[in-house]
Every structure is written in structure tokens, then in C-alpha cells.
Design a protein around this motif. Structure first.
Motif, PDB file in Angstrom:
ATOM      1  N   MET A   1       0.825  -1.192   0.000  1.00 59.07           N
ATOM      2  CA  MET A   1       0.000   0.000   0.000  1.00 59.07           C
ATOM      3  C   MET A   1       0.867   1.254   0.000  1.00 59.07           C
ATOM      4  SD  MET A   1      -3.142   1.158   0.260  1.00 59.07           S
ATOM      5  CE  MET A   1      -4.028   2.562   0.820  1.00 59.07           C
ATOM      6  N   GLN A   2       1.976   1.234   0.719  1.00 60.59           N
ATOM      7  CA  GLN A   2       2.801   2.423   0.788  1.00 60.59           C
ATOM      8  C   GLN A   2       3.451   2.732  -0.554  1.00 60.59           C
ATOM      9  OE1 GLN A   2       5.572   2.461   3.971  1.00 60.59           O
ATOM     10  NE2 GLN A   2       6.337   4.490   3.493  1.00 60.59           N
ATOM     11  N   ALA A   3       3.754   1.716  -1.346  1.00 64.05           N
ATOM     12  CA  ALA A   3       4.335   1.965  -2.661  1.00 64.05           C
ATOM     13  C   ALA A   3       3.347   2.683  -3.572  1.00 64.05           C
ATOM     14  CB  ALA A   3       4.770   0.648  -3.296  1.00 64.05           C
ATOM     15  N   ALA A   4       2.057   2.510  -3.332  1.00 60.30           N
ATOM     16  CA  ALA A   4       1.048   3.186  -4.140  1.00 60.30           C
ATOM     17  C   ALA A   4       1.034   4.690  -3.881  1.00 60.30           C
ATOM     18  CB  ALA A   4      -0.332   2.606  -3.865  1.00 60.30           C
ATOM     19  N   LEU A   5       1.531   5.118  -2.751  1.00 55.30           N
ATOM     20  CA  LEU A   5       1.550   6.543  -2.443  1.00 55.30           C
ATOM     21  C   LEU A   5       2.624   7.288  -3.224  1.00 55.30           C
ATOM     22  CD1 LEU A   5       1.039   6.407   1.400  1.00 55.30           C
ATOM     23  CD2 LEU A   5      -0.677   6.808  -0.356  1.00 55.30           C
ATOM     24  N   PHE A   6       3.648   6.583  -3.681  1.00 51.09           N
ATOM     25  CA  PHE A   6       4.736   7.230  -4.391  1.00 51.09           C
ATOM     26  C   PHE A   6       4.538   7.240  -5.897  1.00 51.09           C
ATOM     27  CE2 PHE A   6       6.762   5.651  -0.440  1.00 51.09           C
ATOM     28  CZ  PHE A   6       6.972   6.896   0.127  1.00 51.09           C
ATOM     29  N   ASN A   7       3.641   6.433  -6.399  1.00 50.70           N
ATOM     30  CA  ASN A   7       3.336   6.390  -7.822  1.00 50.70           C
ATOM     31  C   ASN A   7       1.965   7.052  -8.015  1.00 50.70           C
ATOM     32  OD1 ASN A   7       2.931   5.817 -10.471  1.00 50.70           O
ATOM     33  ND2 ASN A   7       3.236   3.618 -10.289  1.00 50.70           N
ATOM     34  N   PHE A   8       1.911   8.109  -8.812  1.00 46.07           N
ATOM     35  CA  PHE A   8       0.675   8.883  -8.939  1.00 46.07           C
ATOM     36  C   PHE A   8      -0.463   8.054  -9.523  1.00 46.07           C
ATOM     37  CE2 PHE A   8      -2.071  12.011 -11.116  1.00 46.07           C
ATOM     38  CZ  PHE A   8      -2.480  12.702  -9.994  1.00 46.07           C
ATOM     39  N   GLN A   9      -0.180   7.242 -10.519  1.00 49.36           N
ATOM     40  CA  GLN A   9      -1.235   6.423 -11.129  1.00 49.36           C
ATOM     41  C   GLN A   9      -1.759   5.398 -10.128  1.00 49.36           C
ATOM     42  OE1 GLN A   9      -0.085   4.502 -14.729  1.00 49.36           O
ATOM     43  NE2 GLN A   9      -2.147   3.853 -15.219  1.00 49.36           N
ATOM     44  N   SER A  10      -0.896   4.830  -9.327  1.00 54.00           N
ATOM     45  CA  SER A  10      -1.331   3.877  -8.311  1.00 54.00           C
ATOM     46  C   SER A  10      -2.135   4.569  -7.223  1.00 54.00           C
ATOM     47  CB  SER A  10      -0.133   3.167  -7.694  1.00 54.00           C
ATOM     48  OG  SER A  10       0.546   2.421  -8.664  1.00 54.00           O
ATOM     49  N   LEU A  11      -1.743   5.781  -6.874  1.00 57.08           N
ATOM     50  CA  LEU A  11      -2.504   6.543  -5.879  1.00 57.08           C
ATOM     51  C   LEU A  11      -3.912   6.830  -6.381  1.00 57.08           C
ATOM     52  CD1 LEU A  11      -2.592   8.143  -3.207  1.00 57.08           C
ATOM     53  CD2 LEU A  11      -1.785  10.113  -4.506  1.00 57.08           C
ATOM     54  N   LEU A  12      -4.038   7.209  -7.649  1.00 58.37           N
ATOM     55  CA  LEU A  12      -5.361   7.443  -8.226  1.00 58.37           C
ATOM     56  C   LEU A  12      -6.195   6.168  -8.238  1.00 58.37           C
ATOM     57  CD1 LEU A  12      -4.650   9.803 -11.236  1.00 58.37           C
ATOM     58  CD2 LEU A  12      -5.746  10.363  -9.072  1.00 58.37           C
ATOM     59  N   MET A  13      -5.572   5.047  -8.528  1.00 52.46           N
ATOM     60  CA  MET A  13      -6.289   3.783  -8.547  1.00 52.46           C
ATOM     61  C   MET A  13      -6.791   3.417  -7.146  1.00 52.46           C
ATOM     62  SD  MET A  13      -5.148   0.004  -9.856  1.00 52.46           S
ATOM     63  CE  MET A  13      -4.387   0.703 -11.288  1.00 52.46           C
ATOM     64  N   VAL A  14      -5.957   3.616  -6.142  1.00 52.46           N
ATOM     65  CA  VAL A  14      -6.369   3.328  -4.768  1.00 52.46           C
ATOM     66  C   VAL A  14      -7.522   4.238  -4.363  1.00 52.46           C
ATOM     67  CG1 VAL A  14      -5.601   3.455  -2.362  1.00 52.46           C
ATOM     68  CG2 VAL A  14      -4.160   2.368  -4.069  1.00 52.46           C
ATOM     69  N   MET A  15      -7.454   5.506  -4.737  1.00 51.69           N
ATOM     70  CA  MET A  15      -8.532   6.442  -4.409  1.00 51.69           C
ATOM     71  C   MET A  15      -9.840   6.041  -5.099  1.00 51.69           C
ATOM     72  SD  MET A  15      -7.320   8.691  -2.329  1.00 51.69           S
ATOM     73  CE  MET A  15      -8.275  10.171  -2.443  1.00 51.69           C
ATOM     74  N   LEU A  16      -9.769   5.669  -6.373  1.00 50.49           N
ATOM     75  CA  LEU A  16     -10.971   5.242  -7.088  1.00 50.49           C
ATOM     76  C   LEU A  16     -11.560   3.977  -6.488  1.00 50.49           C
ATOM     77  CD1 LEU A  16     -10.080   5.910 -10.820  1.00 50.49           C
ATOM     78  CD2 LEU A  16     -11.930   6.942  -9.506  1.00 50.49           C
ATOM     79  N   LEU A  17     -10.710   3.035  -6.132  1.00 47.07           N
ATOM     80  CA  LEU A  17     -11.204   1.814  -5.508  1.00 47.07           C
ATOM     81  C   LEU A  17     -11.844   2.094  -4.146  1.00 47.07           C
ATOM     82  CD1 LEU A  17      -8.392  -0.710  -6.417  1.00 47.07           C
ATOM     83  CD2 LEU A  17     -10.743  -0.714  -7.235  1.00 47.07           C
ATOM     84  N   LEU A  18     -11.264   2.999  -3.377  1.00 46.55           N
ATOM     85  CA  LEU A  18     -11.865   3.370  -2.090  1.00 46.55           C
ATOM     86  C   LEU A  18     -13.220   4.035  -2.292  1.00 46.55           C
ATOM     87  CD1 LEU A  18      -8.948   4.705   0.110  1.00 46.55           C
ATOM     88  CD2 LEU A  18     -10.601   2.957   0.732  1.00 46.55           C
TER      89      LEU A  18
END
Length: 72
Positions: A1-18
Motif C-alpha cells: 500500500m505504501q508503494a502506491a503513495l509514491f506512484n501517482f497512477q497507483s494513488l489514483l487507482m487506490v482512491m478510485l477503488l476506495l
């Protein structure tokens, strides 16, 4: 999960999934989420509210994210 915070596309994906998950959970269990509007669990109620009110835009973002993942 923490690696998703450093990659912008992964952060957007986590936000959309939430957003999508919280909106779905709120439609199934509205009482539980409405009780927890304040405090630490209030963020999930806010994500659910975003998903309910902006659902056309959220769905377009999900489609755009899926297309961008297919292109890669």
C-alpha cells in the motif's frame, strides 16, 4: 500500500477503488456508515458521499484508468 503513495497512477487507482467500495458498502449498510460520520471512520463516509454524488465522473475515471492500464 505504501508503494502506491509514491506512484501517482497507483494513488489514483487506490482512491478510485476506495470511492467505489465505500459507495457500494454505503448502499448495502447505510446505518453503519451514517453512524460514523465523525472521527477516524468519517473518511469512509466522505468517500461514499463522493461516490454517490459524482458517480458519472467516478465511472468515467474508472474507465479511463482501465484503458490506461490496457495501453501500458
Amino acid at each position: 500500500m505504501q508503494a502506491a503513495l509514491f506512484n501517482f497512477q497507483s494513488l489514483l487507482m487506490v482512491m478510485l477503488l476506495l470511492i467505489c467500495t465505500c459507495a457500494y458498502a454505503h448502499s448495502i449498510f447505510p446505518g453503519i456508515m451514517d453512524r460514523n460520520k465523525d472521527g477516524a471512520f468519517g473518511i469512509f463516509w466522505k468517500f461514499a458521499r463522493i461516490g454517490e454524488r459524482l458517480s458519472p465522473y467516478v465511472s468515467l475515471c474508472c474507465v479511463a484508468m482501465a484503458v490506461s492500464l490496457l495501453i501500458q
